[in-house]
Design an enzyme around this catalytic site. Structure first.
Site, PDB file in Angstrom:
ATOM      1  N   THR A 126      -7.194  13.591  -8.990  1.00  0.00           N
ATOM      2  CA  THR A 126      -7.548  13.746  -7.586  1.00  0.00           C
ATOM      3  C   THR A 126      -8.076  15.150  -7.287  1.00  0.00           C
ATOM      4  O   THR A 126      -7.737  16.110  -7.996  1.00  0.00           O
ATOM      5  CB  THR A 126      -6.284  13.484  -6.725  1.00  0.00           C
ATOM      6  N   ASP A 127      -8.840  15.260  -6.210  1.00  0.00           N
ATOM      7  CA  ASP A 127      -9.305  16.589  -5.761  1.00  0.00           C
ATOM      8  C   ASP A 127      -8.165  17.402  -5.164  1.00  0.00           C
ATOM      9  O   ASP A 127      -8.303  18.604  -4.958  1.00  0.00           O
ATOM     10  CB  ASP A 127     -10.451  16.447  -4.742  1.00  0.00           C
ATOM     11  N   GLU A 128      -7.023  16.740  -4.881  1.00  0.00           N
ATOM     12  CA  GLU A 128      -5.940  17.456  -4.180  1.00  0.00           C
ATOM     13  C   GLU A 128      -5.314  18.538  -5.050  1.00  0.00           C
ATOM     14  O   GLU A 128      -4.617  19.418  -4.546  1.00  0.00           O
ATOM     15  CB  GLU A 128      -4.892  16.455  -3.679  1.00  0.00           C
ATOM     16  N   PHE A 162      -4.769   5.032 -14.596  1.00  0.00           N
ATOM     17  CA  PHE A 162      -4.705   5.052 -13.130  1.00  0.00           C
ATOM     18  C   PHE A 162      -3.264   5.135 -12.647  1.00  0.00           C
ATOM     19  O   PHE A 162      -3.029   5.446 -11.481  1.00  0.00           O
ATOM     20  CB  PHE A 162      -5.285   3.752 -12.542  1.00  0.00           C
ATOM     21  N   THR A 203       5.157  -1.385  -9.029  1.00  0.00           N
ATOM     22  CA  THR A 203       5.947  -0.738  -7.982  1.00  0.00           C
ATOM     23  C   THR A 203       5.549  -1.388  -6.658  1.00  0.00           C
ATOM     24  O   THR A 203       4.724  -2.315  -6.642  1.00  0.00           O
ATOM     25  CB  THR A 203       5.615   0.772  -7.906  1.00  0.00           C
ATOM     26  N   GLY A 219       2.981  21.002   5.488  1.00  0.00           N
ATOM     27  CA  GLY A 219       2.097  21.534   4.436  1.00  0.00           C
ATOM     28  C   GLY A 219       0.751  20.835   4.365  1.00  0.00           C
ATOM     29  O   GLY A 219       0.069  20.888   3.332  1.00  0.00           O
ATOM     30  N   ALA A 231       0.129   5.841 -11.246  1.00  0.00           N
ATOM     31  CA  ALA A 231       0.704   7.037 -10.624  1.00  0.00           C
ATOM     32  C   ALA A 231       1.410   6.629  -9.339  1.00  0.00           C
ATOM     33  O   ALA A 231       1.134   5.563  -8.781  1.00  0.00           O
ATOM     34  CB  ALA A 231      -0.391   8.049 -10.301  1.00  0.00           C
ATOM     35  N   ARG A 287     -11.393  15.203   5.207  1.00  0.00           N
ATOM     36  CA  ARG A 287     -11.363  14.594   3.873  1.00  0.00           C
ATOM     37  C   ARG A 287     -12.797  14.180   3.519  1.00  0.00           C
ATOM     38  O   ARG A 287     -13.618  13.922   4.407  1.00  0.00           O
ATOM     39  CB  ARG A 287     -10.440  13.355   3.855  1.00  0.00           C
ATOM     40  N   ARG A 302       1.979  16.406   9.293  1.00  0.00           N
ATOM     41  CA  ARG A 302       2.571  16.342   7.949  1.00  0.00           C
ATOM     42  C   ARG A 302       2.935  17.767   7.514  1.00  0.00           C
ATOM     43  O   ARG A 302       2.094  18.669   7.654  1.00  0.00           O
ATOM     44  CB  ARG A 302       1.514  15.744   7.018  1.00  0.00           C
ATOM     45  N   THR A 351       6.976   9.538 -12.817  1.00  0.00           N
ATOM     46  CA  THR A 351       5.789   8.790 -13.282  1.00  0.00           C
ATOM     47  C   THR A 351       4.620   9.714 -13.618  1.00  0.00           C
ATOM     48  O   THR A 351       4.040   9.636 -14.693  1.00  0.00           O
ATOM     49  CB  THR A 351       5.370   7.734 -12.238  1.00  0.00           C
ATOM     50  N   TYR A 360       3.009  15.532  -4.510  1.00  0.00           N
ATOM     51  CA  TYR A 360       2.048  14.625  -5.145  1.00  0.00           C
ATOM     52  C   TYR A 360       1.005  15.411  -5.929  1.00  0.00           C
ATOM     53  O   TYR A 360       0.798  15.184  -7.132  1.00  0.00           O
ATOM     54  CB  TYR A 360       1.367  13.739  -4.090  1.00  0.00           C
ATOM     55  N   LYS A 379       0.260  15.624 -10.006  1.00  0.00           N
ATOM     56  CA  LYS A 379      -1.026  15.263 -10.616  1.00  0.00           C
ATOM     57  C   LYS A 379      -1.608  16.464 -11.372  1.00  0.00           C
ATOM     58  O   LYS A 379      -2.188  16.317 -12.447  1.00  0.00           O
ATOM     59  CB  LYS A 379      -2.020  14.789  -9.548  1.00  0.00           C
TER      60      LYS A 379
HETATM   61  P1  NAD Z   1      -1.876   2.955  -5.987  1.00  0.00           P
HETATM   62  O1  NAD Z   1      -0.623   3.613  -5.518  1.00  0.00           O
HETATM   63  O2  NAD Z   1      -2.562   1.969  -5.108  1.00  0.00           O
HETATM   64  O3  NAD Z   1      -1.618   2.211  -7.393  1.00  0.00           O
HETATM   65  C1  NAD Z   1      -0.866   2.781  -8.411  1.00  0.00           C
HETATM   66  C2  NAD Z   1      -0.570   1.697  -9.433  1.00  0.00           C
HETATM   67  O4  NAD Z   1       0.187   2.294 -10.507  1.00  0.00           O
HETATM   68  C3  NAD Z   1       0.288   0.549  -8.893  1.00  0.00           C
HETATM   69  O5  NAD Z   1      -0.223  -0.685  -9.333  1.00  0.00           O
HETATM   70  C4  NAD Z   1       1.661   0.806  -9.485  1.00  0.00           C
HETATM   71  O6  NAD Z   1       2.412  -0.383  -9.698  1.00  0.00           O
HETATM   72  C5  NAD Z   1       1.300   1.465 -10.800  1.00  0.00           C
HETATM   73  N1  NAD Z   1       2.372   2.330 -11.331  1.00  0.00           N
HETATM   74  C6  NAD Z   1       3.084   3.261 -10.652  1.00  0.00           C
HETATM   75  N2  NAD Z   1       3.977   3.833 -11.473  1.00  0.00           N
HETATM   76  C7  NAD Z   1       3.803   3.279 -12.691  1.00  0.00           C
HETATM   77  C8  NAD Z   1       4.412   3.472 -13.948  1.00  0.00           C
HETATM   78  N3  NAD Z   1       5.401   4.363 -14.126  1.00  0.00           N
HETATM   79  N4  NAD Z   1       3.984   2.733 -15.012  1.00  0.00           N
HETATM   80  C9  NAD Z   1       2.990   1.818 -14.851  1.00  0.00           C
HETATM   81  N5  NAD Z   1       2.399   1.579 -13.674  1.00  0.00           N
HETATM   82  C10 NAD Z   1       2.796   2.317 -12.601  1.00  0.00           C
HETATM   83  O7  NAD Z   1      -2.845   4.164  -6.357  1.00  0.00           O
HETATM   84  P2  NAD Z   1      -4.430   4.257  -6.266  1.00  0.00           P
HETATM   85  O8  NAD Z   1      -4.808   4.727  -4.917  1.00  0.00           O
HETATM   86  O9  NAD Z   1      -5.015   3.032  -6.820  1.00  0.00           O
HETATM   87  O10 NAD Z   1      -4.690   5.478  -7.262  1.00  0.00           O
HETATM   88  C11 NAD Z   1      -4.895   5.261  -8.658  1.00  0.00           C
HETATM   89  C12 NAD Z   1      -5.080   6.609  -9.335  1.00  0.00           C
HETATM   90  O11 NAD Z   1      -6.186   7.296  -8.760  1.00  0.00           O
HETATM   91  C13 NAD Z   1      -3.875   7.531  -9.185  1.00  0.00           C
HETATM   92  O12 NAD Z   1      -3.693   8.222 -10.396  1.00  0.00           O
HETATM   93  C14 NAD Z   1      -4.308   8.502  -8.092  1.00  0.00           C
HETATM   94  O13 NAD Z   1      -3.686   9.767  -8.252  1.00  0.00           O
HETATM   95  C15 NAD Z   1      -5.799   8.588  -8.334  1.00  0.00           C
HETATM   96  N6  NAD Z   1      -6.623   8.882  -7.159  1.00  0.00           N
HETATM   97  C16 NAD Z   1      -6.462   8.174  -6.004  1.00  0.00           C
HETATM   98  C17 NAD Z   1      -7.280   8.462  -4.911  1.00  0.00           C
HETATM   99  C18 NAD Z   1      -7.170   7.669  -3.626  1.00  0.00           C
HETATM  100  O14 NAD Z   1      -7.814   8.044  -2.640  1.00  0.00           O
HETATM  101  N7  NAD Z   1      -6.403   6.599  -3.566  1.00  0.00           N
HETATM  102  C19 NAD Z   1      -8.249   9.460  -5.004  1.00  0.00           C
HETATM  103  C20 NAD Z   1      -8.388  10.164  -6.210  1.00  0.00           C
HETATM  104  C21 NAD Z   1      -7.569   9.855  -7.290  1.00  0.00           C
HETATM  105  P1  TYD Z   2      -3.997   9.712   3.295  1.00  0.00           P
HETATM  106  O1  TYD Z   2      -4.753   8.433   3.425  1.00  0.00           O
HETATM  107  O2  TYD Z   2      -2.509   9.662   3.186  1.00  0.00           O
HETATM  108  O3  TYD Z   2      -4.628  10.506   2.062  1.00  0.00           O
HETATM  109  P2  TYD Z   2      -4.388  12.051   1.577  1.00  0.00           P
HETATM  110  O4  TYD Z   2      -3.210  12.614   2.262  1.00  0.00           O
HETATM  111  O5  TYD Z   2      -4.153  11.836   0.120  1.00  0.00           O
HETATM  112  O6  TYD Z   2      -5.653  12.765   1.896  1.00  0.00           O
HETATM  113  O7  TYD Z   2      -4.361  10.626   4.535  1.00  0.00           O
HETATM  114  C1  TYD Z   2      -5.711  10.972   4.816  1.00  0.00           C
HETATM  115  C2  TYD Z   2      -5.692  11.931   5.985  1.00  0.00           C
HETATM  116  O8  TYD Z   2      -5.226  11.227   7.148  1.00  0.00           O
HETATM  117  C3  TYD Z   2      -4.732  13.110   5.805  1.00  0.00           C
HETATM  118  O9  TYD Z   2      -5.306  14.268   6.386  1.00  0.00           O
HETATM  119  C4  TYD Z   2      -3.496  12.698   6.574  1.00  0.00           C
HETATM  120  C5  TYD Z   2      -4.056  11.851   7.718  1.00  0.00           C
HETATM  121  N1  TYD Z   2      -3.169  10.749   8.210  1.00  0.00           N
HETATM  122  C6  TYD Z   2      -2.949  10.606   9.581  1.00  0.00           C
HETATM  123  O10 TYD Z   2      -3.460  11.397  10.394  1.00  0.00           O
HETATM  124  N2  TYD Z   2      -2.153   9.582   9.987  1.00  0.00           N
HETATM  125  C7  TYD Z   2      -1.548   8.717   9.134  1.00  0.00           C
HETATM  126  O11 TYD Z   2      -0.803   7.808   9.579  1.00  0.00           O
HETATM  127  C8  TYD Z   2      -1.807   8.860   7.731  1.00  0.00           C
HETATM  128  C9  TYD Z   2      -1.194   7.918   6.726  1.00  0.00           C
HETATM  129  C10 TYD Z   2      -2.638   9.884   7.312  1.00  0.00           C
END
Ligand code: NAD
Ligand code: TYD
Length: 355
Positions: A132-134, A79, A34, A292, A81, A222, A290, A98, A158, A162
């Site tokens: 995720t913790d969310e 992973f 994606t 909510g 998502a 966070r 944002r 997804t 989101y 999850k």
């Molecule tokens: P990301 O958005 O950077 O990467 C997601 C990857 O999944 C991409 O490579 C995308 O191409 C692939 N993808 C999306 N839809 C797909 C599908 N239908 N089939 C196959 N591949 C698909 O996300 P990330 O930040 O690397 O997060 C990875 C995982 O960790 C997610 O499940 C997310 O919920 C979880 N997570 C993320 C965080 C964070 O802070 N980023 C924290 C806790 C948990």
């Molecule tokens: P984000 O990185 O989108 O992660 P999550 O919403 O999954 O926690 O955002 C982290 C925090 O930063 C969240 O409280 C929203 C805030 N935020 C901003 O204040 N400005 C921005 O442009 C973005 C993307 C996030």
């Protein structure tokens, strides 16, 4: 070998790079590519026979089953998502597709494969679901941190999607005996994170002399974890986690968004003295909140420490320093990922808020 889904994204790519740096067990990487998936993230593995990339959707049950039959991985680590809260607010459909339907189809493919394995392979098999913790919702300032027994209360499309996927994973263990593990981690940061998320977005905008959008009053909290620590926790859970259990992963690094943004600005003032705008803090712009917006996340990571002996290696200070240095050194990567689609996203999300 292991099968990783979503391995071209931020955490998945870091996981594969770390996995193959630490050992030689091959990885099949299934990713739909994606907007968030980027094969450039895996460039160091070009020509490396230990990494097999397959462009596919986790929702394509037949394709996944064929891959499982062909490669017989001992574990699947999910992973894949849709991962960005703001995008889920603008368009929740892909998140349901997804994260919910896709995870369901993936589980069905894995169950079909797993159920016909010989008993010893069945017993050794693992399905590790990265979450995720969310899913736990939002905390007040004095509330205890999320533990593995905190009730689910997801607030965004989101986190709701999850949460649904976590429940399906749990049900496949309870009903069919599939050997699952689930991890719920706090906010990650580090190399290869797409600049739609707070930390890389702030670094990217600051380097371009653009406003640094802080939602609301910047008081949301966070709990930040360096991505390499998340990857080491997943490796440890895969290795020794108790089947059917959930492990919370966090860094004990609660920070308000304003503190995170100000820290990045101060660091860039030092590391990027040629910037057109110094101090970078003068670019901070408070923008519309944002809808909510969860106020606070915090992880109680005592279970993974007590039972599996895992603790993070990086402090917030050391991790953020590495991260800023990585983005400064990889401006070409940032330029590639912030082309067409990214610009559309910025104009959608920050419409009316930013110049
Ligand atoms: P990301 O958005 O950077 O990467 C997601 C990857 O999944 C991409 O490579 C995308 O191409 C692939 N993808 C999306 N839809 C797909 C599908 N239908 N089939 C196959 N591949 C698909 O996300 P990330 O930040 O690397 O997060 C990875 C995982 O960790 C997610 O499940 C997310 O919920 C979880 N997570 C993320 C965080 C964070 O802070 N980023 C924290 C806790 C948990
Ligand atoms: P984000 O990185 O989108 O992660 P999550 O919403 O999954 O926690 O955002 C982290 C925090 O930063 C969240 O409280 C929203 C805030 N935020 C901003 O204040 N400005 C921005 O442009 C973005 C993307 C996030």
């Amino acid at each position: 070998m292991i099968l990783v889904t979503g391995g071209a994204g931020f955490i998945g790519a870091n996981f594969i790079l770390d996995w193959l740096a630490a050992g030689n067990e091959p990885v099949v990487n299934l990713d739909k590519l994606t907007y968030a998936g980027n094969l450039e993230n895996l460039r160091p593995l070009q020509g490396d026979a230990r990494h097999i990339f397959v462009q596919a959707d986790i929702g394509d049950r037949e394709r996944v089953e064929t891959l499982l039959r062909e490669h017989r991985p001992r574990a699947v680590i999910n992973f894949a998502a849709e991962s960005h809260v703001d995008r889920s607010i603008h368009g929740p459909g892909e998140f349901i597709q997804t994260n919910v339907v896709g995870t369901f189809n993936l589980l069905e493919a894995v169950r079909a494969h797993w159920s016909q394995l010989p008993a010893d392979e069945q017993a050794a098999f693992r399905f590790l679901h990265v979450s995720t913790d969310e899913v736990y919702g939002s905390l007040g300032p004095a509330d205890p941190a999320f533990s593995e027994t905190t009730a689910y209360a997801p607030n965004s499309p989101y986190s709701a999607s999850k949460a649904a996927s976590d429940h399906l994973v749990r049900a496949y263990h309870h009903t069919y005996g599939l050997p699952v593990l689930t991890t719920n981690c706090s906010n990650n940061y580090g190399p290869l994170q797409f600049p739609e998320k707070l930390i890389p977005l702030i670094i990217h905008n600051a380097l371009a002399g653009k406003p640094l959008p802080v939602y609301g009053d910047g008081s949301n909290v966070r709990d930040w974890l360096y991505v390499g620590d998340h990857c080491s926790a997943i490796r440890r859970v895969l290795e020794a986690g108790r089947v059917g259990d959930v492990y919370n992963i966090g860094g004990c690094n609660e920070k308000t968004n304003l503190v995170v943004v100000s820290t990045l600005c101060a660091m860039l003032d030092v590391l990027h003295p040629d910037s057109p705008v110094i101090p970078h803090g003068s670019l901070i712009a408070f923008v519309k909140d944002r809808p909510g917006h969860d106020q606070r996340y915090a992880i109680d990571a005592r279970k993974i420490e007590r039972e599996l002996g895992w603790t993070p290696s990086e402090t917030f200070e050391s991790g953020i320093k590495k991260t800023v240095a990585w983005y400064l050194d990889h401006q070409d990567w940032v330029a590639h990922v912030t082309s067409g689609e990214y610009r559309n996203w910025v104009s959608t999300n920050y419409a009316g808020n930013m110049t």
